[in-house]
Write a protein that holds these residues in place. Structure first.
Motif, PDB file in Angstrom:
ATOM      1  N   ILE A  97       0.375  -1.222   0.256  1.00  0.00           N
ATOM      2  CA  ILE A  97      -0.072   0.335  -0.151  1.00  0.00           C
ATOM      3  C   ILE A  97       0.615   1.849  -0.218  1.00  0.00           C
ATOM      4  CG2 ILE A  97      -1.546   0.494   1.305  1.00  0.00           C
ATOM      5  CD1 ILE A  97      -3.037  -1.532   2.401  1.00  0.00           C
ATOM      6  N   PHE A  98       1.894   1.370   0.413  1.00  0.00           N
ATOM      7  CA  PHE A  98       2.362   2.627   0.979  1.00  0.00           C
ATOM      8  C   PHE A  98       3.546   2.644  -0.033  1.00  0.00           C
ATOM      9  CE2 PHE A  98       1.231   1.932   4.961  1.00  0.00           C
ATOM     10  CZ  PHE A  98       0.097   3.489   5.364  1.00  0.00           C
ATOM     11  N   VAL A  99       4.349   1.508  -0.689  1.00  0.00           N
ATOM     12  CA  VAL A  99       4.744   1.448  -1.734  1.00  0.00           C
ATOM     13  C   VAL A  99       3.794   1.586  -3.158  1.00  0.00           C
ATOM     14  CG1 VAL A  99       6.614   0.188  -3.208  1.00  0.00           C
ATOM     15  CG2 VAL A  99       6.644  -0.286  -1.416  1.00  0.00           C
ATOM     16  N   GLY A 100       2.923   1.816  -3.054  1.00  0.00           N
ATOM     17  CA  GLY A 100       2.067   2.167  -4.515  1.00  0.00           C
ATOM     18  C   GLY A 100       1.685   3.526  -3.821  1.00  0.00           C
ATOM     19  N   ALA A 120       6.439  10.683   2.437  1.00  0.00           N
ATOM     20  CA  ALA A 120       5.630  10.931   3.971  1.00  0.00           C
ATOM     21  C   ALA A 120       5.252   9.228   3.877  1.00  0.00           C
ATOM     22  CB  ALA A 120       4.636  11.654   3.940  1.00  0.00           C
ATOM     23  N   ALA A 121       5.104   8.826   2.506  1.00  0.00           N
ATOM     24  CA  ALA A 121       4.586   7.333   2.458  1.00  0.00           C
ATOM     25  C   ALA A 121       5.216   6.679   2.989  1.00  0.00           C
ATOM     26  CB  ALA A 121       4.364   7.086   0.819  1.00  0.00           C
ATOM     27  N   ILE A 122       6.334   6.286   2.294  1.00  0.00           N
ATOM     28  CA  ILE A 122       8.355   5.575   2.748  1.00  0.00           C
ATOM     29  C   ILE A 122       8.165   5.657   4.856  1.00  0.00           C
ATOM     30  CG2 ILE A 122      10.516   5.253   2.503  1.00  0.00           C
ATOM     31  CD1 ILE A 122      10.489   6.718   0.340  1.00  0.00           C
ATOM     32  N   LEU A 123       8.067   6.889   5.272  1.00  0.00           N
ATOM     33  CA  LEU A 123       8.160   6.998   6.013  1.00  0.00           C
ATOM     34  C   LEU A 123       6.392   6.174   7.563  1.00  0.00           C
ATOM     35  CD1 LEU A 123       8.234  10.697   7.337  1.00  0.00           C
ATOM     36  CD2 LEU A 123       9.588   8.911   8.108  1.00  0.00           C
ATOM     37  N   CYS A 124       5.679   6.139   6.840  1.00  0.00           N
ATOM     38  CA  CYS A 124       5.055   5.478   7.198  1.00  0.00           C
ATOM     39  C   CYS A 124       4.530   4.067   7.272  1.00  0.00           C
ATOM     40  CB  CYS A 124       3.197   5.740   6.557  1.00  0.00           C
ATOM     41  SG  CYS A 124       2.374   7.325   6.501  1.00  0.00           S
ATOM     42  N   LEU A 125       4.911   3.591   5.972  1.00  0.00           N
ATOM     43  CA  LEU A 125       5.773   2.368   5.972  1.00  0.00           C
ATOM     44  C   LEU A 125       6.531   2.213   7.131  1.00  0.00           C
ATOM     45  CD1 LEU A 125       6.156  -0.450   4.104  1.00  0.00           C
ATOM     46  CD2 LEU A 125       8.090   0.350   2.364  1.00  0.00           C
ATOM     47  N   VAL A 126       8.141   2.710   7.288  1.00  0.00           N
ATOM     48  CA  VAL A 126       9.075   2.534   8.127  1.00  0.00           C
ATOM     49  C   VAL A 126       8.013   2.753   9.442  1.00  0.00           C
ATOM     50  CG1 VAL A 126      11.256   2.787   8.919  1.00  0.00           C
ATOM     51  CG2 VAL A 126      10.869   3.098   6.383  1.00  0.00           C
ATOM     52  N   LEU A 127       7.572   3.471  10.238  1.00  0.00           N
ATOM     53  CA  LEU A 127       7.250   3.264  11.324  1.00  0.00           C
ATOM     54  C   LEU A 127       6.338   2.502  11.755  1.00  0.00           C
ATOM     55  CD1 LEU A 127       7.398   7.452  11.406  1.00  0.00           C
ATOM     56  CD2 LEU A 127       8.899   5.161  12.740  1.00  0.00           C
ATOM     57  N   GLY A 128       5.664   2.011  10.118  1.00  0.00           N
ATOM     58  CA  GLY A 128       4.090   0.472  10.385  1.00  0.00           C
ATOM     59  C   GLY A 128       4.887  -0.807  11.110  1.00  0.00           C
ATOM     60  N   GLY A 177      -0.692  15.676   3.538  1.00  0.00           N
ATOM     61  CA  GLY A 177      -1.324  15.902   4.972  1.00  0.00           C
ATOM     62  C   GLY A 177      -1.409  14.509   6.274  1.00  0.00           C
ATOM     63  N   ALA A 178      -2.081  13.505   5.134  1.00  0.00           N
ATOM     64  CA  ALA A 178      -3.111  12.474   6.605  1.00  0.00           C
ATOM     65  C   ALA A 178      -1.896  11.404   6.605  1.00  0.00           C
ATOM     66  CB  ALA A 178      -4.231  12.291   5.248  1.00  0.00           C
ATOM     67  N   LEU A 179      -0.434  11.369   5.577  1.00  0.00           N
ATOM     68  CA  LEU A 179       0.318  10.622   5.475  1.00  0.00           C
ATOM     69  C   LEU A 179       1.466  11.041   6.634  1.00  0.00           C
ATOM     70  CD1 LEU A 179       1.615   9.043   2.382  1.00  0.00           C
ATOM     71  CD2 LEU A 179      -0.001   8.123   3.904  1.00  0.00           C
ATOM     72  N   TYR A 180       1.420  12.218   6.413  1.00  0.00           N
ATOM     73  CA  TYR A 180       2.370  12.603   7.696  1.00  0.00           C
ATOM     74  C   TYR A 180       1.901  12.893   9.527  1.00  0.00           C
ATOM     75  CZ  TYR A 180       5.709  15.033   4.769  1.00  0.00           C
ATOM     76  OH  TYR A 180       7.520  14.334   4.356  1.00  0.00           O
ATOM     77  N   PHE A 181       0.570  12.825   9.357  1.00  0.00           N
ATOM     78  CA  PHE A 181      -0.200  13.131  10.672  1.00  0.00           C
ATOM     79  C   PHE A 181       0.384  11.268  10.388  1.00  0.00           C
ATOM     80  CE2 PHE A 181      -4.077  11.243  12.298  1.00  0.00           C
ATOM     81  CZ  PHE A 181      -4.419  12.135  13.337  1.00  0.00           C
ATOM     82  N   LEU A 182      -0.351  10.424   9.399  1.00  0.00           N
ATOM     83  CA  LEU A 182      -0.161   8.923  10.302  1.00  0.00           C
ATOM     84  C   LEU A 182       1.306   8.771  10.469  1.00  0.00           C
ATOM     85  CD1 LEU A 182      -0.978   6.186   9.983  1.00  0.00           C
ATOM     86  CD2 LEU A 182      -1.292   5.881   7.714  1.00  0.00           C
TER      87      LEU A 182
END
Length: 209
Positions: A97-100, A120-128, A177-182
């Motif tokens: 999902i986040f790679v996409g 932002a997407a990569i941060l969500c991937l790694v932190l998740g 914005g949502a991804l940085y919040f996530l």
């Protein structure tokens, strides 16, 4: 936060689970098929700009995530293997999902959002992944790591809902914005789990002394 909804969905899927078991479908087959569907959709729909369609399709399969668990319980096959397979493939689906989404931003026409969205997407991937790892590692040590404000269902809800809204509105800033919040709430969750495990270790050490 979404535990009540998960329980409700388990009851909703009860007759569907019974039917699938009756025709010979196994819980593992449902788990694998759902993961393949999510990964395929995420890596096709998001990079090609189909945010709304991709998020809705993925949301449908995520929504039915409890179906395999219901089938396992009804068949008496619930156990460590099913839990391991489900958890491992969940990480694969999340990564897709986040790679996409990162690929979407790299392909976007709005150059100002390329870097911000991809990061932002990569941060969500790694932190998740770290949030999930922290819990798994804690449980592997005989400790509890199941705490935090943003577990997997919440993280998926935020990312998919934002992608859907951005897709229909064509406003990529909503998704960024949502991804940085996530990413922020994922980091908070990671810290919460680390501190929770640390308190348990210190408590156990004190008791031994």
């Amino acid at each position: 936060m979404l535990d009540g909804l998960r329980g409700l969905m388990g009851k909703f899927f009860h007759p569907i689970a019974q039917f699938l078991l009756k025709i010979g479908v196994t819980p593992d087959a449902v788990t694998i098929a759902g993961t393949i569907a999510v990964v395929t959709t995420a890596l096709w729909a998001f990079p090609t700009g189909h945010l709304a369609v991709g998020s809705l399709v993925i949301g449908l399969f995520v929504f039915t995530d409890s179906l395999d668990g219901t089938m396992a319980r009804l068949s008496g096959k619930a156990g460590p293997w099913g839990a391991f397979l489900d958890s491992t493939l969940d990480r694969l689906a999340d990564a897709a999902i986040f790679v996409g989404l990162a690929a979407y931003f790299l392909n976007a026409s709005n150059a100002s959002l390329h870097t911000a969205g991809a990061i932002a997407a990569i941060l969500c991937l790694v932190l998740g992944l770290l949030v999930s790892y922290a819990r798994a590692r804690a449980e592997g040590l005989g400790l509890d790591g199941n705490v935090g404000i943003a577990e997997r269902p919440e993280r998926l809800l935020i990312s998919l809902l934002a992608a859907c809204i951005a897709g229909f509105s064509s406003i990529d800033g909503i998704l960024v914005g949502a991804l940085y919040f996530l990413a922020a709430v994922s980091l908070i969750t990671l810290v919460q789990r680390i501190m929770h495990v640390r308190r348990q270790v210190l408590h156990n050490t004190t008791e031994q002394d």
